[in-house]
Design an enzyme around this catalytic site. Structure first.
Site, PDB file in Angstrom:
ATOM      1  N   GLU A 185       0.817  -1.212   0.000  1.00  0.00           N
ATOM      2  CA  GLU A 185       0.000   0.000   0.000  1.00  0.00           C
ATOM      3  C   GLU A 185       0.853   1.264   0.000  1.00  0.00           C
ATOM      4  O   GLU A 185       1.953   1.286   0.548  1.00  0.00           O
ATOM      5  CB  GLU A 185      -0.894   0.015   1.249  1.00  0.00           C
ATOM      6  CG  GLU A 185      -1.830  -1.166   1.354  1.00  0.00           C
ATOM      7  CD  GLU A 185      -2.493  -1.274   2.707  1.00  0.00           C
ATOM      8  OE1 GLU A 185      -3.612  -1.811   2.763  1.00  0.00           O
ATOM      9  OE2 GLU A 185      -1.900  -0.816   3.701  1.00  0.00           O
ATOM     10  N   ASP A 193      -7.878  -4.717   8.998  1.00  0.00           N
ATOM     11  CA  ASP A 193      -7.395  -3.517   8.316  1.00  0.00           C
ATOM     12  C   ASP A 193      -7.267  -3.691   6.805  1.00  0.00           C
ATOM     13  O   ASP A 193      -6.495  -2.997   6.158  1.00  0.00           O
ATOM     14  CB  ASP A 193      -6.042  -3.094   8.897  1.00  0.00           C
ATOM     15  CG  ASP A 193      -4.992  -4.186   8.788  1.00  0.00           C
ATOM     16  OD1 ASP A 193      -5.294  -5.268   8.274  1.00  0.00           O
ATOM     17  OD2 ASP A 193      -3.844  -3.949   9.220  1.00  0.00           O
TER      18      ASP A 193
END
Length: 352
Positions: free
Chosen positions: A56, A227
């Site tokens: 990410e 998450d």
């Protein structure tokens, strides 16, 4: 030259500052930036998912500085002797576009995640909360325990992990920090009598770490492990009984516990509580839930805090990252012979 904080330098910096003071300072920095939440560019993180994990990018800017973090999450790494999460970050000067800090963020992410959790609990948990259960005793667990001790006054820690060795590791690392630590035989045993429950497991899948019957009135839940899309830790019925607080709603609906709920289900962004625009805990009987997935503003705050501490203590390295030219048009001249194309004194980002 660009300031650089590598792993060894980060360790020196935390030791010089003191771990509790570092966590407290991080908490204050994040809280301060949450107070000016509306000054920041906000976007859900940019994620590249694979069958074994995720990579990410997490960018944001307040108009003066731009920051981003590169971070991965690969649960299978643990079985290969590798870390589940690694990260690094960059902080830049918006006026020139020049980077002013490059930093490791594997340690720093663990520190800022714990500081953010404790910051949320300061505003959402009962004021008399002194006992916390930590379900999942991997790399983040000690940071959570010590941040809560420093920021909320937690005194007793109850540990549970499906791997008893992880709990023993966590208990050993927390020895000498003034905490009453107990290893429990089950998640149910760990949460019994706890004022705060932290879930921080690593498996990338829908899971039920907490069932509805395990959560009593007045508890604050710090849900950290869920998450990414397809990964949760709490039974849906717990969410329906709780007052839910998130970082950035658009991101949490994709990645957090609330991915189990309808898109219009009401939640409150934590910055609104910190800024005094919304209530946090209303009564001692409320169940409050911080559905934490991590957000770029927290990393921005952490990078700025590290830069301040590094410059204050003179603990940093330098990277020769930018070709600082006498004639900015003559980049090719760097590769040729003859007169050097560089300025006499190299450009310093601190002088910009």
């Amino acid at each position: 030259m660009v300031r650089f904080v590598g792993v060894e330098t980060m360790i020196k910096l935390v030791r010089r500052t003191g771990l509790q003071q570092f966590l407290t300072g991080l908490c204050e920095a994040i809280e301060s930036d949450f107070m000016r939440w509306q000054n920041f560019e906000k976007t859900p993180r940019i994620a590249s998912h694979s069958s074994v994990g995720v990579i990410e990018l997490m960018p944001t800017s307040d108009g003066d500085h731009y920051g981003f973090k590169y971070v991965n999450g690969h649960p299978k790494n643990m079985k290969e002797g590798l870390q589940t999460v690694t990260a690094f970050g960059v902080l830049s000067d918006v006026s020139t576009g020049y980077p002013i800090l490059v930093s490791e963020m594997t340690l720093l992410t663990a520190l800022r995640t714990a500081a953010t959790s404790a910051m949320a609990a300061k505003h959402l948990a009962r004021a008399d909360s002194r006992c916390m259960a930590i379900i999942g005793n991997g790399a983040q667990s000690e940071f959570q325990a010590l941040a809560f001790a420093a920021i909320t006054g937690t005194e007793r820690i109850r540990l549970y992990d499906i791997d008893p060795a992880a709990s023993r590791k966590c208990a050993a690392n927390l020895a000498g920090h003034g905490l009453d630590v107990a290893i429990c035989a089950s998640a149910q045993d760990a949460v019994s009598g706890a004022d705060i429950i932290t879930t921080v497991t690593a498996d990338k899948q829908y899971a039920t770490i907490l069932t509805d019957n395990m959560v009593g009135q007045g508890v604050h839940i710090n849900a950290v492990g869920g998450d990414c899309p397809g990964k949760t830790e709490l039974h849906k019925d717990i969410l329906l009984r709780s007052r839910i607080f998130v970082e950035f709603t658009a991101q949490t609906r994709i990645e957090g516990e609330i991915q189990q709920l309808p898109e219009n289900y009401p939640v409150t962004e934590l910055w609104r509580v910190i800024a005094g625009k919304e209530d946090g805990r209303r009564t001692d009987r409320d169940i409050t839930l911080f559905d934490s997935v991590g957000f770029a503003i927290e990393d921005f705050s952490a990078l700025n805090y590290v830069r301040e501490q590094a410059l204050s203590h003179g603990i940093f390295e330098e990277l020769d990252l930018i070709a600082d030219l006498h004639d900015p048009r003559n980049l090719f001249g760097v590769l040729g012979g003859g007169t050097t194309p560089f300025h006499g004194p190299r450009w310093s980002p601190e002088a910009a």
